[in-house]
Write a protein that holds these residues in place. Structure first.
Motif, PDB file in Angstrom:
ATOM      1  N   ARG A  83       0.818  -1.206   0.000  1.00 51.51           N
ATOM      2  CA  ARG A  83       0.000   0.000   0.000  1.00 51.51           C
ATOM      3  C   ARG A  83       0.851   1.255   0.000  1.00 51.51           C
ATOM      4  N   ASN A 129       1.557  -1.840   4.770  1.00 54.89           N
ATOM      5  CA  ASN A 129       1.044  -0.489   4.629  1.00 54.89           C
ATOM      6  C   ASN A 129       2.157   0.532   4.427  1.00 54.89           C
ATOM      7  N   GLY A 179      -3.824   5.853   1.172  1.00 51.53           N
ATOM      8  CA  GLY A 179      -5.135   5.503   1.701  1.00 51.53           C
ATOM      9  C   GLY A 179      -5.800   6.692   2.349  1.00 51.53           C
ATOM     10  N   THR A 234      -8.159   2.742  -0.780  1.00 50.73           N
ATOM     11  CA  THR A 234      -6.823   2.263  -0.423  1.00 50.73           C
ATOM     12  C   THR A 234      -6.154   1.840  -1.718  1.00 50.73           C
ATOM     13  N   TYR A 279     -13.818  -1.370   5.634  1.00 54.82           N
ATOM     14  CA  TYR A 279     -12.475  -0.871   5.363  1.00 54.82           C
ATOM     15  C   TYR A 279     -11.659  -1.899   4.586  1.00 54.82           C
ATOM     16  N   CYS A 280     -10.454  -1.517   4.204  1.00 54.13           N
ATOM     17  CA  CYS A 280      -9.537  -2.416   3.498  1.00 54.13           C
ATOM     18  C   CYS A 280      -9.202  -3.615   4.389  1.00 54.13           C
ATOM     19  N   TYR A 315      -9.286   3.320   3.776  1.00 55.54           N
ATOM     20  CA  TYR A 315      -8.111   2.876   4.512  1.00 55.54           C
ATOM     21  C   TYR A 315      -8.293   2.958   6.021  1.00 55.54           C
ATOM     22  N   ASP A 372      -5.595   1.375   9.310  1.00 54.46           N
ATOM     23  CA  ASP A 372      -4.468   0.526   9.690  1.00 54.46           C
ATOM     24  C   ASP A 372      -4.869  -0.297  10.907  1.00 54.46           C
TER      25      ASP A 372
END
Length: 163
Positions: free
Chosen positions: A7, A158, A10, A15, A53-54, A40, A42
């Motif tokens: 990634r 990420n 995001g 993302t 979300y991702c 995105y 985390d």
């Protein structure tokens, strides 16, 4: 086969990743393309609403078969906050990103001119095209890996420093 999602951008809408497909025992990826997921966040553990979300960072098992895109299609079977997340083509009637999907295609680079007159790539604006062609390449690799009894996984990191 290992699919690596690296990634690089995001926000609450999208993302963006560079996706690499690695076959067992090889030193270079067989396919490098763009990938898109929904907004995105985390995280590595499930939380209420995680499916909006991702996918979480980490390494997750993939399984082939029964995809809406191909008989051999691949999906993340289960990871924190997600079940049955399919890989699919962007465009050609499919949205660039949607919940429960990792959409793939070729990168479309966008540039801006910095204060010194240099053209600099603008990752936030990078687009995608030719999703069906890229997905066909992934599908071919899936058949090859399945035929040689490879294990399937996805590794997600990420904001790698590779741009």
């Amino acid at each position: 086969m290992v699919i690596k999602l690296k990634r690089y951008y995001g926000d609450e809408q999208v993302t963006k990743s560079v996706m690499e497909v690695w076959m067992e025992g090889e030193d270079t990826p067989r396919l490098v393309c763009e990938a898109r997921e929904v907004g995105y966040k985390d995280y590595a553990e499930a939380f209420p609403g995680a499916s909006r979300y991702c996918l979480p960072r980490g390494k997750w098992r993939l399984e082939c078969g029964g995809s809406p895109y191909s008989p051999m299609g691949v999906r993340v079977v289960k990871c924190p906050g997600h079940r049955q997340t399919y890989f699919g083509p962007c465009g050609d009637g499919y949205r660039k990103q949607q919940a429960g999907r990792v959409m793939i295609g070729e990168p479309v680079f966008r540039y801006y001119t910095d204060g010194e007159g240099n053209e600099v790539e603008y990752p936030k604006k990078r687009g995608m095209k030719n999703g069906m062609e890229v997905y066909a390449k992934l599908d071919q690799l899936l058949y090859e890996a399945y035929g040689t009894s490879q294990n399937f996984s996805v590794e997600i990191s990420n904001f790698c420093e590779f741009l």
